[in-house]
Design a protein around this motif. Structure first.
Motif, PDB file in Angstrom:
ATOM      1  N   ASP A 257      24.530   8.989  27.703  1.00  0.00           N
ATOM      2  CA  ASP A 257      23.918   7.801  28.321  1.00  0.00           C
ATOM      3  C   ASP A 257      24.425   7.520  29.730  1.00  0.00           C
ATOM      4  O   ASP A 257      23.754   6.843  30.503  1.00  0.00           O
ATOM      5  CB  ASP A 257      24.171   6.562  27.457  1.00  0.00           C
ATOM      6  CG  ASP A 257      23.268   6.502  26.236  1.00  0.00           C
ATOM      7  OD1 ASP A 257      22.327   7.307  26.169  1.00  0.00           O
ATOM      8  OD2 ASP A 257      23.525   5.666  25.361  1.00  0.00           O
ATOM      9  N   GLY A 258      25.614   7.977  30.052  1.00  0.00           N
ATOM     10  CA  GLY A 258      26.180   7.647  31.355  1.00  0.00           C
ATOM     11  C   GLY A 258      26.794   6.264  31.362  1.00  0.00           C
ATOM     12  O   GLY A 258      27.263   5.763  30.344  1.00  0.00           O
TER      13      GLY A 258
ATOM     14  N   GLY B  64      30.447  16.845  41.190  1.00  0.00           N
ATOM     15  CA  GLY B  64      31.258  16.956  39.988  1.00  0.00           C
ATOM     16  C   GLY B  64      30.911  15.936  38.926  1.00  0.00           C
ATOM     17  O   GLY B  64      29.765  15.485  38.803  1.00  0.00           O
ATOM     18  N   ALA B  65      31.927  15.534  38.148  1.00  0.00           N
ATOM     19  CA  ALA B  65      31.746  14.626  37.013  1.00  0.00           C
ATOM     20  C   ALA B  65      32.534  13.348  37.251  1.00  0.00           C
ATOM     21  O   ALA B  65      33.753  13.377  37.379  1.00  0.00           O
ATOM     22  CB  ALA B  65      32.205  15.295  35.720  1.00  0.00           C
ATOM     23  N   MET B  66      31.835  12.242  37.283  1.00  0.00           N
ATOM     24  CA  MET B  66      32.416  10.911  37.490  1.00  0.00           C
ATOM     25  C   MET B  66      32.208  10.129  36.193  1.00  0.00           C
ATOM     26  O   MET B  66      31.124   9.633  35.915  1.00  0.00           O
ATOM     27  CB  MET B  66      31.708  10.214  38.654  1.00  0.00           C
ATOM     28  CG  MET B  66      32.205   8.830  38.986  1.00  0.00           C
ATOM     29  SD  MET B  66      31.151   8.120  40.316  1.00  0.00           S
ATOM     30  CE  MET B  66      32.030   6.592  40.645  1.00  0.00           C
TER      31      MET B  66
ATOM     32  N   THR C 134      36.514  18.246  41.067  1.00  0.00           N
ATOM     33  CA  THR C 134      35.478  18.338  42.094  1.00  0.00           C
ATOM     34  C   THR C 134      34.991  16.950  42.495  1.00  0.00           C
ATOM     35  O   THR C 134      34.731  16.682  43.673  1.00  0.00           O
ATOM     36  CB  THR C 134      34.311  19.193  41.574  1.00  0.00           C
ATOM     37  OG1 THR C 134      34.781  20.533  41.373  1.00  0.00           O
ATOM     38  CG2 THR C 134      33.153  19.217  42.564  1.00  0.00           C
ATOM     39  N   PHE C 135      34.891  16.059  41.520  1.00  0.00           N
ATOM     40  CA  PHE C 135      34.531  14.682  41.857  1.00  0.00           C
ATOM     41  C   PHE C 135      35.557  14.094  42.822  1.00  0.00           C
ATOM     42  O   PHE C 135      35.194  13.516  43.861  1.00  0.00           O
ATOM     43  CB  PHE C 135      34.439  13.810  40.600  1.00  0.00           C
ATOM     44  CG  PHE C 135      34.566  12.341  40.911  1.00  0.00           C
ATOM     45  CD1 PHE C 135      33.539  11.665  41.548  1.00  0.00           C
ATOM     46  CD2 PHE C 135      35.734  11.645  40.613  1.00  0.00           C
ATOM     47  CE1 PHE C 135      33.669  10.311  41.869  1.00  0.00           C
ATOM     48  CE2 PHE C 135      35.873  10.299  40.929  1.00  0.00           C
ATOM     49  CZ  PHE C 135      34.836   9.628  41.563  1.00  0.00           C
TER      50      PHE C 135
ATOM     51  N   ARG D  74      25.652  12.810  36.169  1.00  0.00           N
ATOM     52  CA  ARG D  74      24.557  11.984  36.680  1.00  0.00           C
ATOM     53  C   ARG D  74      25.107  10.790  37.450  1.00  0.00           C
ATOM     54  O   ARG D  74      24.593  10.432  38.513  1.00  0.00           O
ATOM     55  CB  ARG D  74      23.686  11.527  35.511  1.00  0.00           C
ATOM     56  CG  ARG D  74      22.420  10.788  35.960  1.00  0.00           C
ATOM     57  CD  ARG D  74      21.442  10.596  34.813  1.00  0.00           C
ATOM     58  NE  ARG D  74      21.977   9.752  33.754  1.00  0.00           N
ATOM     59  CZ  ARG D  74      22.333  10.186  32.540  1.00  0.00           C
ATOM     60  NH1 ARG D  74      22.202  11.482  32.230  1.00  0.00           N
ATOM     61  NH2 ARG D  74      22.792   9.352  31.632  1.00  0.00           N
ATOM     62  N   LYS D  75      26.182  10.194  36.956  1.00  0.00           N
ATOM     63  CA  LYS D  75      26.776   9.057  37.661  1.00  0.00           C
ATOM     64  C   LYS D  75      27.331   9.502  39.019  1.00  0.00           C
ATOM     65  O   LYS D  75      27.172   8.788  40.019  1.00  0.00           O
ATOM     66  CB  LYS D  75      27.893   8.424  36.820  1.00  0.00           C
ATOM     67  CG  LYS D  75      28.534   7.224  37.506  1.00  0.00           C
ATOM     68  CD  LYS D  75      29.613   6.544  36.684  1.00  0.00           C
ATOM     69  CE  LYS D  75      30.216   5.378  37.449  1.00  0.00           C
ATOM     70  NZ  LYS D  75      31.287   4.682  36.712  1.00  0.00           N
ATOM     71  N   ALA D  76      27.978  10.656  39.056  1.00  0.00           N
ATOM     72  CA  ALA D  76      28.497  11.158  40.331  1.00  0.00           C
ATOM     73  C   ALA D  76      27.356  11.355  41.328  1.00  0.00           C
ATOM     74  O   ALA D  76      27.450  10.931  42.494  1.00  0.00           O
ATOM     75  CB  ALA D  76      29.246  12.469  40.107  1.00  0.00           C
TER      76      ALA D  76
END
Length: 776
Positions: free
Chosen positions: A409-410, A397-399, A472-473, A388-390
């Motif tokens: 929660d992110g 991807g995943a950040m 991927t990020f 979600r942050k990415a």
């Protein structure tokens, strides 16, 4: 004020330390460093009687709540069960009045018990001996035990004590709980219910008392009180001179986050919690403490490290570190992680940082791999928030969040921090926006765990997915510089947080490159050996598209290279910044003294670093740099590093040992051990320093013993300090239990495996069966 030479019964040394005088203006230090816990909950070691300036904290791991839409989520400060309101002859008892003799507050690390005792003389000349004991059970993680003994020495006294459950507490002003139901059962068992305002986590807290005089049970009808957010019982009696009144309090804590109550009705939890509270009261302090002691005996058997040192403090420091690693770690639940202050204080709001993966996880990888796996599964559960942050930042991807709380929660990093000394405004905290190396730090930890344990099941369930989506990020985060024909990573903060909005931070670039290297390597391996795993991940991760991005970009990522002086630029501008005399800041008594004279914007323009940055790169990816380059950079950057982060000293210690300077390595190790345990009485007011605690173990095992995982192989390159005669420690490697015994002249390793084991000692490959004994 601290005595490091406390001897326990049976002549046990280096297992305890004591506060030797009561100082009402110096409460925070011992509240933190003597804190108790079991990973489920943490209890700050505040005194029983109240004082201005105290901080009463009880945290239950994973119970995060957001007080207000303008604040971030944090671990809520649950109701207090430790306060005793005492009267002696009708006047409030306090150590700020009368005379105090024989004062001692001790943390017994071996048994994880807090012990406080003193003789107090009131204005009338009556002398009374007080003794307090406390533990947070490692056997039954819901139980807190307390025991007070009061003995008038020269004249009898009238004594009153009131105690209960007090929810009139906040997190520095933020009240995280709704007013809840309160009740007293049978004039004995107090119950308080509280529910967090936003996350709706239910807490059920019970407490009860047992009274005796000279060992004989007392039945005194209590005065019962229920007020707003508070329930209590109080008792009054006469204690003759020479007789001892004993007051026990057993408390229990349960929440709806407990796995046992997941999906259950609240009434089910309340009934079970009350039954456990009654059973704890029936057993009493001594019986429950014996079970707790046995649980800790098992801990010390498992983590048994021996140092034969001329400096006795070294043994105590390592045991102190091991103790806090255990009490802060949620070994019971993969949905929870380790906060930057553990469970010892409100600092950093209970959030997890890269501290866990880089400074704490190695302890568990090599000592309790199953706990290391649980901590990494927490990061897997955090992929939801990371993705979600990415997406919110325009990436794929995943950040990973810089600060993480409940895994889904992110990002939970606060936006505003301390005052800017130039403008008088609050300083903006940019870490949650642009300190992005945390993403590759998590990937590195996954790889480290896998290579050290061989846990293929973890990789198939969780690990590959983390590695692929973090790569991927990074592929989407890269920025093409048309003029130079390469990819850059601009506008970031590296480990050195005194340099914000920099381009091409070397640590960030190299770690991103390494993250993508791993993804490519494991994609190729799975494609040829386990294509079904790729097929399973293809739909959710779009792996073929990601693989194309990884392979097309990786060789064009800018990796800062050593200049003509062998210096790797920390970022694009660091080497061009103004240099100033840092002597007084290097010799500072309190970290951050630089900001009494400079704002963060001004510091950003100076060659001064908060902590190891390039050094961290050399520690994690040491095979990518020559010894000459590492030494040149150490000599260049260390004088410019203030070690204002507790993460810094252990890294510099390890690298100093790598360079053959064992004296400097040992000096830095000692400084690291003194961050919390040392004589500075304000160093730990907001809580202990989790990363530094893990770094102490790293200094010993990865530094002085030279234990490393390099290219998937186990290496040992010992260089013991001159003050140490020998070092013994256990580790796990690829599922095999090893015992390592090092001296200055030889190494002895025993293995639990029936199969031969390969490792590299001082650069020489060795294959041995069961036992290896070599000269060094």
């Amino acid at each position: 004020m601290l005595n490091y030479n406390k001897t326990l019964p049976n002549q046990l040394t280096n297992w305890a330390f004591s506060e030797t005088a009561f100082k009402p203006l110096l409460l925070g230090k011992c509240e933190s460093i003597m804190s108790l816990g079991n990973g489920y909950m943490g209890l700050r070691s505040v005194t029983e009687e109240p004082y201005i300036g105290e901080t009463r904290n009880l945290f239950v791991n994973g119970t995060f709540n957001k007080f207000d839409e303008n604040e971030v989520t944090e671990l809520p400060n649950a109701a207090d069960v430790t306060r005793f309101d005492m009267l002696v002859d009708g006047r409030r008892f306090s150590l700020e009045t009368g005379k105090v003799e024989e004062y001692s507050r001790t943390l017994d690390l071996r048994h994880a018990e807090l012990i406080r005792s003193f003789v107090w003389e009131n204005e009338a000349g009556k002398r009374v001996r007080f003794s307090f004991r406390r533990f947070v059970s490692l056997d039954n993680t819901h139980v807190i035990g307390m025991k007070m003994e009061v003995t008038p020495l020269n004249e009898g006294i009238q004594f009153s004590v009131g105690s209960g459950i007090n929810a009139q507490l906040t997190n520095t002003g933020s009240q995280h709980f709704h007013e809840g139901e309160k009740r007293i059962f049978d004039k004995k068992y107090m119950q308080l219910e509280q529910t967090t305002t936003e996350s709706k986590v239910h807490f059920i807290i019970h407490a009860s008392h047992r009274l005796s005089l000279n060992g004989e049970s007392l039945e005194i009808a209590p005065k019962m009180d229920i007020h707003r957010r508070k329930v209590a019982l109080s008792y009054t009696l006469d204690i003759p001179a020479g007789e001892t009144f004993t007051f026990e309090k057993m408390s229990t804590v349960h929440t709806s986050r407990d796995l046992a109550f997941e999906g259950q009705e609240l009434s089910v939890m309340k009934e079970a919690a009350l039954a456990q509270a009654k059973e704890a009261d029936r057993q009493g302090y001594d019986a429950l403490f014996e079970l707790h002691k046995q649980a800790w005996a098992n801990v010390w058997d498992r983590y048994h490290i021996e140092i034969d040192s001329e400096q006795e403090f070294d043994k105590l420091a390592l045991r102190f570190a091991t103790y806090h690693l255990v009490v802060m770690t949620p070994a019971h639940d993969r949905r929870m992680a380790i906060g930057a202050k553990g469970l010892s204080g409100e600092g950093y709001k209970g959030h997890s940082f890269w501290d866990t993966e880089i400074f704490i996880l190695p302890f568990y990888i090599y000592s309790r791999p199953e706990i290391a796996r649980s901590l990494l599964e927490y990061r897997y559960l955090g992929l939801e928030g990371a993705r979600r942050k990415a997406q919110e930042n325009g990436f794929k991807g995943a950040m990973y969040p810089w600060e993480q709380a409940w895994p889904t929660d992110g990002e939970v990093t606060p936006v505003w921090g301390e005052v800017d000394v130039v403008t008088g405004l609050q300083t903006k905290i940019w870490s949650g926006f642009i300190e992005q190396h945390i993403t590759s730090d998590v990937a590195y930890a996954v790889w480290h765990y896998y290579k050290a344990t061989g846990d293929q099941d973890f990789m198939e369930r969780y690990g590959y997915e983390i590695l692929f989506d973090t790569a991927t990020f990074w592929a989407s985060r890269l920025e093409w510089d048309n003029a130079k024909g390469r990819y850059h990573i601009n506008e970031v903060i590296g480990p050195d947080e005194y340099k914000e909005h920099v381009d091409n931070n070397a640590f960030t670039n190299y770690m991103a490159h390494f993250n993508m290297e791993l993804a490519i390597q494991y994609y190729n391996e799975l494609q040829s050996e386990r294509p079904e795993i790729l097929e399973r991940l293809e739909e959710s991760l779009k792996l073929q598209e990601s693989y194309t991005a990884w392979t097309s970009k990786i060789n064009q990522i800018y990796l800062p290279q050593p200049n003509e002086d062998n210096i790797v630029p920390q970022d694009d501008t660091y080497l061009t910044l103004e240099q100033i005399d840092l002597t007084k800041y290097k010799n500072q008594e309190k970290v951050g003294s630089l900001f009494r004279e400079y704002s963060l914007d001004q510091v950003n323009k100076l060659q001064v670093s908060k902590q190891a940055d390039i050094m961290m790169l050399f520690f994690l990816l040491e095979n990518k740099f020559t010894p000459e380059v590492k030494k040149a950079n150490y000599d260049y950057y260390e004088p410019k590093t203030l070690h204002d982060s507790s993460l810094s000293l252990s890294t510099h210690s390890i690298l100093a040992g790598d360079f053959g300077d064992s004296d400097l390595a040992y000096q830095l190790f000692r400084k690291a051990t003194e961050i919390d345990l040392g004589p500075n009485m304000h160093s730990s007011d907001a809580g202990i320093h989790s990363a530094s605690i893990g770094g102490i173990w790293e200094c010993v095992v990865m530094g002085f013993a030279g234990l490393r995982m390099l290219d998937g192989k186990l290496h040992l390159n010992p260089s013991l300090p001159q003050a140490w005669k020998q070092l013994k420690f256990p580790i796990y490697w690829q599922g095999v239990h090893l015992n390592v015994h090092l001296t200055h002249s030889d190494v002895l390793i025993t293995s639990s495996s029936d199969e031969p084991l390969a490792l590299t000692i001082k650069g020489n490959d060795v294959l041995f069966h069961k036992e290896l004994h070599l000269p060094l």
